[in-house]
Every structure is written in C-alpha cells, then in structure tokens.
Design an enzyme around this catalytic site. Sequence first.
Site, PDB file in Angstrom:
ATOM      1  N   CYS A 173      54.652  62.296  27.896  1.00  0.00           N
ATOM      2  CA  CYS A 173      53.361  63.151  28.447  1.00  0.00           C
ATOM      3  C   CYS A 173      53.446  63.975  26.577  1.00  0.00           C
ATOM      4  O   CYS A 173      54.399  64.593  26.600  1.00  0.00           O
ATOM      5  CB  CYS A 173      53.330  63.990  29.388  1.00  0.00           C
ATOM      6  N   ARG A 225      53.811  59.901  22.485  1.00  0.00           N
ATOM      7  CA  ARG A 225      54.907  60.186  23.889  1.00  0.00           C
ATOM      8  C   ARG A 225      54.540  59.694  24.763  1.00  0.00           C
ATOM      9  O   ARG A 225      54.837  59.801  26.118  1.00  0.00           O
ATOM     10  CB  ARG A 225      54.567  61.953  23.041  1.00  0.00           C
ATOM     11  N   TRP A 271      52.543  59.525  29.872  1.00  0.00           N
ATOM     12  CA  TRP A 271      53.382  57.961  30.464  1.00  0.00           C
ATOM     13  C   TRP A 271      53.123  58.979  31.713  1.00  0.00           C
ATOM     14  O   TRP A 271      54.179  60.346  32.178  1.00  0.00           O
ATOM     15  CB  TRP A 271      54.361  58.840  29.534  1.00  0.00           C
ATOM     16  N   ASN A 300      53.498  68.539  31.422  1.00  0.00           N
ATOM     17  CA  ASN A 300      54.301  67.256  30.542  1.00  0.00           C
ATOM     18  C   ASN A 300      55.705  67.986  31.301  1.00  0.00           C
ATOM     19  O   ASN A 300      56.012  68.942  31.436  1.00  0.00           O
ATOM     20  CB  ASN A 300      54.402  67.430  28.966  1.00  0.00           C
ATOM     21  N   GLY A 301      55.853  66.479  32.532  1.00  0.00           N
ATOM     22  CA  GLY A 301      57.212  66.736  33.177  1.00  0.00           C
ATOM     23  C   GLY A 301      57.012  66.420  34.209  1.00  0.00           C
ATOM     24  O   GLY A 301      56.413  65.348  34.706  1.00  0.00           O
ATOM     25  N   GLU A 310      73.195  48.144  20.607  1.00  0.00           N
ATOM     26  CA  GLU A 310      71.407  48.679  19.800  1.00  0.00           C
ATOM     27  C   GLU A 310      70.479  47.849  19.214  1.00  0.00           C
ATOM     28  O   GLU A 310      70.319  47.620  19.653  1.00  0.00           O
ATOM     29  CB  GLU A 310      71.922  50.035  18.526  1.00  0.00           C
ATOM     30  N   LYS A 365      67.068  47.911  20.402  1.00  0.00           N
ATOM     31  CA  LYS A 365      65.569  46.754  19.605  1.00  0.00           C
ATOM     32  C   LYS A 365      65.006  45.858  19.690  1.00  0.00           C
ATOM     33  O   LYS A 365      63.603  45.925  19.824  1.00  0.00           O
ATOM     34  CB  LYS A 365      66.367  47.179  17.803  1.00  0.00           C
ATOM     35  N   GLU A 370      63.151  46.751  22.810  1.00  0.00           N
ATOM     36  CA  GLU A 370      61.482  47.084  23.393  1.00  0.00           C
ATOM     37  C   GLU A 370      60.705  46.488  22.797  1.00  0.00           C
ATOM     38  O   GLU A 370      59.090  47.627  22.995  1.00  0.00           O
ATOM     39  CB  GLU A 370      62.113  48.739  23.043  1.00  0.00           C
ATOM     40  N   HIS A 380      84.146  35.347  29.165  1.00  0.00           N
ATOM     41  CA  HIS A 380      84.559  35.849  30.286  1.00  0.00           C
ATOM     42  C   HIS A 380      83.652  36.062  31.067  1.00  0.00           C
ATOM     43  O   HIS A 380      83.694  36.470  32.392  1.00  0.00           O
ATOM     44  CB  HIS A 380      85.154  37.221  29.863  1.00  0.00           C
ATOM     45  N   LYS A 430      58.632  58.145  23.307  1.00  0.00           N
ATOM     46  CA  LYS A 430      58.946  58.259  22.558  1.00  0.00           C
ATOM     47  C   LYS A 430      60.570  59.704  22.219  1.00  0.00           C
ATOM     48  O   LYS A 430      61.856  58.851  22.678  1.00  0.00           O
ATOM     49  CB  LYS A 430      59.359  59.004  21.195  1.00  0.00           C
TER      50      LYS A 430
HETATM   51  C1  AGP Z   1      65.315  54.549  20.750  1.00  0.00           C
HETATM   52  O1  AGP Z   1      64.706  53.016  20.057  1.00  0.00           O
HETATM   53  C2  AGP Z   1      64.837  54.288  21.708  1.00  0.00           C
HETATM   54  N1  AGP Z   1      63.497  54.375  22.021  1.00  0.00           N
HETATM   55  C3  AGP Z   1      65.310  55.099  22.953  1.00  0.00           C
HETATM   56  O2  AGP Z   1      66.756  54.346  23.045  1.00  0.00           O
HETATM   57  C4  AGP Z   1      65.955  56.493  22.080  1.00  0.00           C
HETATM   58  O3  AGP Z   1      66.971  56.992  21.448  1.00  0.00           O
HETATM   59  C5  AGP Z   1      66.483  57.668  23.859  1.00  0.00           C
HETATM   60  O4  AGP Z   1      65.660  58.269  24.181  1.00  0.00           O
HETATM   61  C6  AGP Z   1      67.415  58.667  23.187  1.00  0.00           C
HETATM   62  O5  AGP Z   1      66.570  59.507  21.904  1.00  0.00           O
HETATM   63  P1  AGP Z   1      66.487  61.046  21.464  1.00  0.00           P
HETATM   64  O6  AGP Z   1      67.444  60.339  20.368  1.00  0.00           O
HETATM   65  O7  AGP Z   1      65.831  61.701  21.380  1.00  0.00           O
HETATM   66  O8  AGP Z   1      67.227  61.673  22.894  1.00  0.00           O
END
Ligand code: AGP
Length: 621
Positions: free
Chosen positions: A2, A28, A74, A100-101, A489, A493, A496, A512, A616
Amino acid sequence: MCGIISYLGNRKTAGKLVVDGLKKLEYRGYDSFGFAEKVNGKIRLTKKVGKISEFRENGKTFAKTNLALGHTRWATHGKVNRVNAHPHFSADGKVVVVHNGIVENHAELRKFLRGKGVKFVTETDTEVIPNLIVEFLKKNNLKEAVRKTAQKLRGRFAFVAIVAGEEKLCAARNGSPLILGIEKFFPKSDDKLLAKIDGSAFFIASDTPAFLNHTPDVVYLDDGEMVEIEASPKQDHFHAQFFGITKGTAVKKRIISLDLKESKTEKGDFAHFMLKEIFEQKETIHRALKQDEKQLEKVAQLIRKSFGTFFIGCGTAGKVCATAEYLFAKIARRHVNVIFGSEFDTQEPFLTNKTLLIAVSQSGETADVLEAYKIAKRRGVKTVGVVNVAGSSVARGSDVVLPVNAGVEKAVASTKATTAQLAILTLLAYALAGKLAEGQQMLAEAGSQIDELLNPRYSEHLEKIAQKIKRVESMYVIGKGTDYPMALEAAIKLQEVSYIHAEGFAAGELKHGPLALITKGTPLIAFVPADRSLGVGGPANGYRQEVLSNVSEVKARGGRIIGVSPQNDPLFDEWIRVPDVGNAQPIVNIIPIQLLAYHLAVLRKNNPDLPRNLAKSVTVK
Ligand code: AGP
C-alpha cells in the site's frame, strides 16, 4: 504494501499532485486506488479498482483544492473491490483516512464502535480508524483524536487523516514508513533539530519517489511519532509540528536533503523498469564496491568478536544471505548463521549481547526484518544493515550501515539490488579474511565482465530460449555451493514474473525425490561451474563433473537442459554463457535468469513490473 500520499500547501492542484505521487508509489500495491479532495468544506472521493497507472484523467477529474490524500492498495483485509478501496470515511462522513499496515485488533475495535452505533460498510481493518477518530473528536481536537486513536491500534501502521471543515492533515506512524516532504522550507533558526517546520507546502507519503520531483527535503517519522500540518496563523504559509504518540509532547526532527534525482526513477527508453534495472547492473556492481573501507573493517571486526553472527533477509534478500554461509566459509573460513527474517524469533534463546545480526534488505522496510530488529534490540544484539533505501527503518535502526548504492529499484522483482547485495557480502568476506584489496579487484573485474555481457544480443538469446519454454507448466533449477542459493533465487524470479511453477534445488538433492517430477521436455536450468572452480572442500577439479552427473540424470529422463556455465557441454540443449569470475560467480549467474524471467513474463503477457498478488515492499508480517 500500500502506498499513501497526502498534500497540504499553497497550490490548488492537490488532487493532481496526489495522483501523480500515487503513480510513483504503484509498486507498493496495485489492486485498487482512490483519492479524496477537500472542496468547500466537504470531501470529494474518487475510487477505482485496477492500477493507478491506467487511470485516465480528464478536465473534470480534479477539484480546485490545496488539500488531498490518496492510496494505492495491496489488499490484506477484504476483497479487491471499489468499496474496500481507500480512502475510508467515518460513518458520519466527516473523517477520511488512508492507511498502510494492519490493524490486528480491528475485530475488537469494530465491536466497541458498533456499540456506539457505528455501521460499517467495508470489510477492511482500516475502517475502524476514521470511526475511532470521530469518537475521540467529541472531546478533543484533531491532533489529540489521532493520537488517542493511534494508541488504540495494535499492529504495524501508518495513516493520514483529514476532517471535513478543517484545513489540516494529521498522520501517525508505528511500524510502516511515513515521510514528510517539505516544499520551500522557511528556516527560522540555525537549529538542526526542529519540533516545528515552516514551508510553502507539505507532502506525507510512504516513500520519497512520491514527491521527489517537488522537493528533496524530507523528515523521516519514527515509530511512535505523529505530525500535524496546518496553515500558519497569518495564513501565508503552512507548518508541520511533530509529537510523540504516547504522551503527545513535542518531538524534534532533523530535515534531510536527499540527493536522489527523480529522473533516475523513470523508465527512459526501456519497455519496463525490470529490464532497465537488469541493464543498470553494468554500473551498480561498481557502485556497490564503493564502500567506506573503515566501515567494512568495523563490520569485519564485529564478526570476529561476535559469538554467533546471523544473516537475515526475506525472499530474494534471504537467498542473498544464504550465499554468505558458503562465501564466508570459503573465503574467510568462518561459520555464519543464515535465517529468514520471519524465522529469526525462533533463535531468541541464543541471542546475547555478543550476537551480531546482519540484515540484508532492499527497501529497509520489510516487516519481518523490522520485527527481528525489535528482538535484537531487546537482547542487546548489535545490528548491521546492508540496505538500499537510505533513510529507511533498517538504515536508521542499524548500528552500522553498508549502503547498497543500487539507486531506486522500482520493479517488484529485485535485480540490481540483489547483485549489489551479493557483491557487498562477498567484499565483507574478503575484509574478514584480511584480503579486502584482493576482493575489490576480483569484484571490479567481474563488474567489467558484466558490462560486456549485458548487451542486446545476449538479451535476444535469452528471449529465444524463453520462446521455446514459454508454455511449460513447471521448471527446475539446480546448483551446488553458492549456486544452490542462486538456484533458489532463480526460482523466485521465474515464479514472480512468469507465473510458471519453478523450484530450486541443491544439485545433489534431485535424485533424492524431485527427479520423479521430470518428464519429457521439463526444463532444468543448471548452474554448472567452470572446470577450474574449487569448492569448499570440493574435489581438485571443482564441482563441474559432479553437477554434470546430476544433469545427466535429468537428461536421461527426457529433461530439457539449459546450462548456465562458462563452458558448453554436450548435455546442454541450450547454453547460456557466463564469464568465469571465481567467487563472484553467483553475481554473474543470476543475471541471465533475471533476463529469462523477464522475457518469459513479457511473452506470457504478464506485466513484469507489477506481478499479480505481490508488492515491492512487504510491510506486514
Ligand atoms: C524480490 O524479487 C521479491 N519481490 C521479494 O522476495 C523481496 O526480496 C523481499 O520481499 C524482501 O524485500 P526487501 O529486500 O525490501 O527486504
């Protein structure tokens, strides 16, 4: 999670300023949006489902007013629909709030307010806030009503409130970011710390890009603080006053002038922010290396002296932390603990004033990391923040900060901040080993190789591979050593932005269990080291043959092999060439997968900048 923004000042285009700011905060949250403008003592509301970037303005969109507030959502409580979109009114229509929150005790507060005759119209937790303010306004002014309301809320929050009939903005913070932007600051003394600030106009927002094109002068509110903005007695300018939520007494704050240029937060010629940010890695690696050596040495010393060092992060940052376990073992022969921010509380019994916590975070506002910081403070644990957003909660709450220097990262999927964080952790391992210069040189060379690698032809090659696999249901990624966290990682990627089911595994783990998932044509991305690589305690010829054996087990079952490696191999159906850069290998290995994920997203008609269901900065637990 948000985005909120509000404006009160001398311009009569508050609605437009707020909507422009919301567009910059879209990363956000982007389920729905809304804004409220104060017109002739009344409040005019506009709310819509969908993305603020797709909102079409016309001559009638905005009223002529100098006071407005807005929100891009969000969803946490309640479906994505117009009713649940912010801003939210009190039942009597007098108070409007953007928030927000999460209000954790909203059910209890609803019950209390229902008892007072309030009828709720939304499913949101937020709706209790304007109604509580109305309750407290019966005997208090706006500042006191907001303060008493904030005291009643449990959970992490930031909110801004306005009241019909009053030319005031009042905001409170506890856990979620809130930043004041000051347009044309009128200094009245040389004091650096001020309880009252005079200016021609004020913004209050969740993040600085919302107003950076209007002013670089900001004040970061801390948890437990609030701000009230109103016209000066002579009505010729506006002023902001800061208070503590607990006692309502004045709090002195410092004005910080940011040197961020708003232009750097625009897409330029790139189709998407994600692509722009991937290409920016040509320079961000070099920028990450510009660390203050004294600070690096200070952190190395803290690690040496600590009895237990924990690296924490969430999502991608958590995967960056996981490489530290391998890098520190290999480069500095030092064991470190790695744990996700959300799991850190499970370690509380082991925390003492000899423990060191190193948090990696792009935003510096991730709730799970901030909760870990609370525990750390409680236990006397020293904290180091490896953080991209200067002035963020992690940056301000850390004993030592190592700045990531990647610049504003807007795409939800982290790319340039990730590789910059990897570079800093690698540098730190070298500093700990007493070989900082060697690490700096190795990483600078890797940075130059990235510069050569990242060209349009390389991107086209990845696009061609994406074309071939764009319709698959599942794909897998494997790696050994530092390539294992990079496999995790890579999977994040791909998940998402392409929405393809993707999972990462340690190369040797496939046999395994997960091998059962391989059928004809299932893509397997394998990070395969160069022949000369030496792993921690690994065989003299490195892990190449070992990982290739794991690859051949998949190949034998019909898997389609995408090898990411400095050298080609007959097992590969596709070869993604990467330079051989020694201990910087995780940095170069993840870049082509960022590009692959980007192209898959575009080919599958997804918006890579704003993936569904995500935001984000995750400011809720
Ligand atoms: C990254 O591609 C993601 N959107 C997400 O996992 C992100 O890395 C995670 O929410 C942590 O965010 P930060 O680095 O702002 O703490």
